[in-house]
Design a protein around this motif. Structure first.
Motif, PDB file in Angstrom:
ATOM      1  N   ALA A 111       0.832  -1.222   0.000  1.00  0.00           N
ATOM      2  CA  ALA A 111       0.000   0.000   0.000  1.00  0.00           C
ATOM      3  C   ALA A 111       0.860   1.264   0.000  1.00  0.00           C
ATOM      4  N   SER A 112       2.150   1.094  -0.209  1.00  0.00           N
ATOM      5  CA  SER A 112       3.070   2.236  -0.107  1.00  0.00           C
ATOM      6  C   SER A 112       2.573   3.452  -0.911  1.00  0.00           C
ATOM      7  N   ARG A 127      -1.474   5.578   4.662  1.00  0.00           N
ATOM      8  CA  ARG A 127      -2.548   6.048   5.531  1.00  0.00           C
ATOM      9  C   ARG A 127      -3.363   4.841   5.953  1.00  0.00           C
ATOM     10  N   VAL A 128      -3.618   4.732   7.243  1.00  0.00           N
ATOM     11  CA  VAL A 128      -4.373   3.575   7.718  1.00  0.00           C
ATOM     12  C   VAL A 128      -5.805   3.989   8.033  1.00  0.00           C
ATOM     13  N   VAL A 129      -6.736   3.231   7.472  1.00  0.00           N
ATOM     14  CA  VAL A 129      -8.146   3.391   7.826  1.00  0.00           C
ATOM     15  C   VAL A 129      -8.552   2.071   8.472  1.00  0.00           C
ATOM     16  N   ALA A 130      -8.910   2.126   9.748  1.00  0.00           N
ATOM     17  CA  ALA A 130      -9.287   0.892  10.445  1.00  0.00           C
ATOM     18  C   ALA A 130     -10.807   0.824  10.524  1.00  0.00           C
ATOM     19  N   ALA A 131     -11.318  -0.398  10.590  1.00  0.00           N
ATOM     20  CA  ALA A 131     -12.776  -0.554  10.673  1.00  0.00           C
ATOM     21  C   ALA A 131     -13.108  -1.643  11.671  1.00  0.00           C
ATOM     22  N   THR A 132     -14.229  -1.483  12.320  1.00  0.00           N
ATOM     23  CA  THR A 132     -14.668  -2.511  13.266  1.00  0.00           C
ATOM     24  C   THR A 132     -16.163  -2.438  13.490  1.00  0.00           C
TER      25      THR A 132
END
Ligand code: ATP
Length: 650
Positions: free
Chosen positions: A407-408, A451-456
């Protein structure tokens, strides 16, 4: 006794075979057919000449054809080239230098000509008294003008006659050396004074891949031809050459000396042949690199096109207030590089929201990569995230880049982040704080800009309290939080999405036009959609698939064709919509309501409203919509029921 007309008595090849019908006009001309090369043997041999393979050739004799290193090499003892020490001689060093210089060329279009220039420079340094021309055929027609020429100050290079050229262009032709050719019109052309003063000639066939782009015109020397295009060259690929399928030369090198200069020797011939071999090999490798670069370029273009197509498809449909709020948040956060935490039930569209953020951000041209943390064991998840080195664990047969590296420059969506174990949470936090990481089993420190997009769908704060999720990671991820609402809270978005899915599936499946009936719409609106948009999508897909194949006009998808997995459906509303004459008193929950004859209409209405409200998960807009009343009417009724209840209690 050997027939003097035979070039190679053992192979029964006559001098005419080598020179063609016209043959040698001058019976004194001395011919040496030194090298008969098969492409497969090329460069399998060292550049230099091994003394054990060398053979000295006496004057006026012909040597048998043989490749360099095939035992057919020729060393001119008089020229002092025989080298019994095994150390490279001066010419070998120079050829090596040329080979290194050609190896360093990159694969830009001009490098073919740069390699040709290097070849001519090397030959000129090795044989200072020679004039040299390099030819490439644009098609199988007439002798072209030389593509590159070397001529000494005050001397003028002259092209070979066609009859001689035909010899090196014959299938499987060898390199040729001719001496004592003064005045021979079949072997040399006239100078400006009309004399044929060429005394010795070397012609070496070239098998080069099609020059990539004909930039030969740029900066070419005298005698070169401009305006050729690559497609005009005979179709010859590097692979064909490598496989040895092509045996007709598509070019040649022509070296001449005149009567005033020393004659070309066998040693000169060997040096020229070797230099040409190196040149051809360099061209092949340049061509291969160029093909690879072209493929790479095309792949990148395809990726870019697919990305923009994808970006166009990433549409978060919906007009409800809740979805508009999400759309607004996406636009806000996209410009920043901040971490985002997406919360919401499964199937609500969290991944779609993450993609929408990515494609609306300045990272849109870089990859968007998703990883579901729930789907993998701890060890596998670590290797998926950070990659692994070859042999890091059983089954790690190759080095593998992780999702962070993949994802660089772009966005990494970590779905189900709540399922990540504490050890990995610590490692993830370090990377999010800008520290480098190593692949599993590796030592190289790798830094990436992701950039990190986290989901839960889980309550991470509760997990923090329970000690199963790191508080510091929670804060790091939760810089911006977006809550994606469940479908049942989006009111009319359900029908909007349903219609969208109908037209999408009709198109992708190549079906005739279809639309949802009012009854079908009501059925959809009455359902609580535990599986959210994903479930709606699947339900519509099934309805489109199952629609009759023979359709006339627009097919209407009825409520009966909408197959819901849960039985909690407002059948009343549906029935009324599909069969208005068949009014029924069934509750919204799908449970058959007991209707006693003594039940008042007001009680019946209240029970029905409460059932529908329950089936929509308390969504008042949706309930009002199903009941076919204004939202304000519903509010009034609910207030009245609450007041009645309060009164009953007191
Ligand atoms: N607003 C929307 N407009 C159009 N399609 C949508 C919308 N929301 C969700 N979808 C579609 O619904 C499906 C499920 O969405 P998605 O995978 O993004 O949900 P999710 O919340 O990430 O699910 P999970 O938590 O199970 O991973 C996808 O096919 C997606 O394209």
């Amino acid at each position: 006794m050997a027939d003097p007309n035979r070039v190679n008595p053992e192979e029964d090849v006559t001098q005419e075979d080598v020179l063609g019908e016209q043959g040698i006009a001058d019976p004194d001309a001395e011919w040496l057919d030194i090298v008969s090369r098969s492409p497969a043997s090329r460069l399998a041999q060292p550049i230099g000449f091994s003394p054990s393979q060398a053979s000295t050739v006496s004057e006026s004799s012909f040597v048998s054809p043989g490749g360099i290193g095939d035992g057919g090499d020729v060393v001119d003892g008089e020229a002092g080239h025989a080298n019994t020490s095994g150390l490279p001689v001066k010419s070998d060093l120079s050829l090596l230098q040329m080979a290194f210089a050609m190896g360093r060329l990159d694969s830009s279009d001009e490098e073919f000509d740069a390699a040709a220039e290097l070849l001519l420079q090397t030959l000129a340094a090795q044989i200072p008294s020679a004039e040299i021309g390099l030819y490439l055929y644009v098609n199988d027609g007439e002798l072209p003008m030389p593509r590159h020429v070397h001529q000494r100050e005050g001397h003028r290079y002259r092209r070979p006659p066609e009859s001689l050229v035909r010899q090196v262009r014959a299938p499987g032709a060898s390199a040729l050396l001719a001496r004592n050719v003064l005045g021979d019109r079949t072997l040399a052309t006239e100078n400006t004074r009309g004399e044929i003063d060429v005394e010795s000639i070397v012609l070496v066939p070239l098998h080069v891949p099609t020059p990539p782009n004909n930039h030969a015109a740029d900066g070419m020397q005298e005698g070169t031809v401009a305006g050729r295009t690559a497609s005009q060259f005979p179709e010859q690929t590097a692979e064909q050459m490598q496989a040895g399928r092509m045996d007709t030369a598509n070019g040649f090198v022509h070296v001449i000396t005149t009567a005033r200069d020393p004659s070309l020797s066998e040693r000169d011939l060997a040096v020229i042949v070797t230099a040409c071999e190196i040149f051809c090999e360099a061209c092949r490798s340049l061509s291969q690199r160029q093909e690879l670069q072209l493929t790479l370029h095309q792949s990148r273009e395809t990726i870019r096109r697919l990305r923009s197509q994808l970006a166009g498809r990433v549409k978060l449909l919906g007009r409800s207030d809740k979805i508009q709020q999400v759309q607004y948040q996406i636009a806000q956060v996209a410009r920043s590089g901040a971490s985002v935490l997406l919360r919401g039930e499964s199937g609500t569209g969290k991944e779609l929201v993450a993609s929408a953020i990515h494609y609306a951000s300045p990272r849109a041209d870089s990859p968007m990569v998703c990883l579901n943390c729930a789907a993998l064991s701890k060890d596998l998840l670590e290797s998926e995230l950070f990659g692994h080195e070859k042999g890091a664990f059983t089954g790690a047969t190759d080095q593998k880049k992780g999702k962070f590296e993949a994802a660089s420059g772009g966005t990494l969506m970590l779905d189900e982040i709540g399922e990540m174990n504490l050890d990995l949470q610590a490692k993830l936090l370090r990377v999010l704080e800008g520290h480098p990481f190593e692949r599993v089993g590796g030592h190289e420190a790798i830094r990436v800009d992701v950039r990190v997009v986290a989901a839960t769908h889980r309550d991470l704060q509760a997990m923090v309290r329970a000690g199963t999720f790191r508080q510091d990671l929670f804060y790091r991820l939760n810089v911006i939080e977006i809550v994606v609402p469940p479908l049942r809270e989006r009111g009319r978005d359900i029908t909007l999405l349903a219609e969208h899915f109908v037209s999408t599936f009709v198109q992708t499946m190549g079906r005739g036009p279809m639309k949802l009936t009012q009854g079908a719409m009501k059925k959809l609106l009455a359902y609580p959609w535990p599986g959210n948009v994903r479930e709606l999508r699947n339900v519509i897909e099934r309805a489109v698939v199952m629609a009759p194949l023979e359709l006339r006009g627009t097919h209407e998808i009825t409520a009966d064709e909408i197959m819901l997995t849960r039985a909690v459906v407002n059948e009343t509303a549906v029935d009324e919509a599909e069969n208005p004459q068949r009014a029924s008193a069934q509750p919204a929950s799908g449970r058959r309501m007991e209707v006693s004859p003594s039940m008042s209409l007001a009680k019946l209405e209240r029970e029905h409203i409460q059932n529908v409200l329950k089936s929509t998960g308390g969504n008042k807009s949706q309930t009002a919509s199903i009941l076919g009343i204004e939202r304000s009417t519903l509010d009034r009724k609910l207030k009245r029921y609450a007041a009645e209840d309060a009164k009953t209690r007191s």
